[in-house]
Write a protein that holds these residues in place. Sequence first.
Motif: not given
Length: 600
Positions: A330-331, A340-341, A346, A387, A579-580
């Motif tokens: 994760h960021p 960033g992503s 995933e 990705p 994040e996320d």
Amino acid sequence: MTRRFLAGLIGGVLLLGGLTGCGIPERTEVRVEGPGPAAEGGATNADRIEPPLRTAADSTEDFVRNFLAAPAGEPDRAYERVRQFVEKGDRSRLQEKRGSEVALTVVRLTKNPEITTNLEDIDVTITVQQVGRLRADGVLAPPEATETSYRFRLRPTLESGDQTDWYVADPPTVLLLSVDALEDHYLPRPVYFWSSDRSRLVPDQRYLPRAVPEDRRVSEVVRWLTDGPSEWLDRAVSPLPDRTQLINNATRTDDRWEVDLDMPGEDRTRVDQLGTQLAWSLSWLDGPLELKIRNQQGVTIDLEQRRQERPLYNVEGTPQRFCVYEGSIHPLLYPGEPVGSVPVAEAVNTSVVSAALNRAGTGVHAALVVAGPNGRKHLSVGRGFPPVSAFERSDGPGWSTVGRPVWLRSAAAHAPVGLFVADGRLYRFDGRAQPSVVSLNVPGSVTAVAAALDGHRLAVVVGGVLHVVAVTLDGGVLATGPARRLPTLVTRLSAVDWYDENRLIVAGSAAGRWALYELSVDGALEVALEQDIGAPATHLAAYPANPRGGQFGLAMFVANEVAFRPGRPPERIQREQVEDVTAPPNGVRPGNPTAPFFLY
């Protein structure tokens, strides 16, 4: 010197100021999260520092300190300067050498010097760690001496009037230089050699005496280049052609420098590459430099422009922070920093223990340590446009313990090569995740590895001891040079990474506490960054300060299963910074961020 000196004869044992009783220098300046080393705008004679004179001290403590700085300065006068401190009848004890054979014995004091007053003189005992031999070419070579202490005497001599002078009796036979004097009286000046495949520049740490006048500093650096690299780097870099030498000294007219070389077998490409070496090796200078070969027109370069056009490292973009949280990458969120992503798809971002992600042009190289159903760990490697979704997994039953993987930036983008430590051994892997053992010819269990930005220098922890080693890649085959052990007061090392071009950040035990230290690549200079982190650091990742990357010096570490970034006190990385992720249900305790790292 006045009667104030006489007070130094009373009181038995006197302790030299500036050191703590625990044996670790009281140097706690934190350079984390701040600017890295900046190039000087232009050296002047105003920054010249001559070594101290014998009569410059106001106390016996100062005198001992000055004696350990006396050989600093230009090598051809080192013995003369030390002799001024020594009684005339004892000066023959010094084993004098000349020219390129002059080498100073650099030592680190491991406790306060013992200064004991007797009826007629003063006994001095210094307990030391041998650090190295500072040669006339600016190289701090590995130590040859094995002494752990030195003893000598101070003999007071009454001069005219009421002044008292001291001289050293029964001096050590070598020229002793303390690491404090090395830091005070020398400028760390890396010079750059082309890698063995001549694709990138590799820094070689040197020390330039501050006593050298400005107009001669350019000549000193050019001679270092013509003399060749330090021995430990020899296998990884390409020296200048044999018998290359400077013709006279470098000269300056107004703001223009001229360097004239005798360079057998030169061609336009080699001369141009030498111009790039000089631009980076003379990083404190701007303006034009004319490089001639046997007084014939060669190439004229603008030093700053060349540095802009030919950057040292292939560092793409601004670093971004990531971590592993509950088995996925994760960021991490930090104010003022880009987020960033995740460049990993995933579907494959599961069961992750640690990771190394490198930008490679518009693509990404990804190495993941993943946990299998039986608790064993495996390596999973993928590359491509983010990705990244296609990964290959290492064969075999896996390992019980695997450290953070690292990528070698010297490898071609289409044929990546990385390293990792597993179950006490160092492994190499490729884009297909197939590991092979790398032999370091150093006894002991390997527990950590880190790769410099140039991709030709490694730092490794073997048996709790820090080493550096040069590496080359020939057709994807990795070869290592002899490992060089680094002297440090930090013991039981558990983690290491590169903190800038020629400095490392290490985790280990110092003065009975688990700590983080910054250490020069030759082991000479060490500074405490965090003096008490409470537990051994099991994970450490840094973004090294470098000319291309914006002069950062960033780090994150894990101790006692909690992630931190250094500070005063260390700043815990909170779950809210991840994040996320969604908050856990009521009554469920959230996990901790782990294995933080940088993408760059």
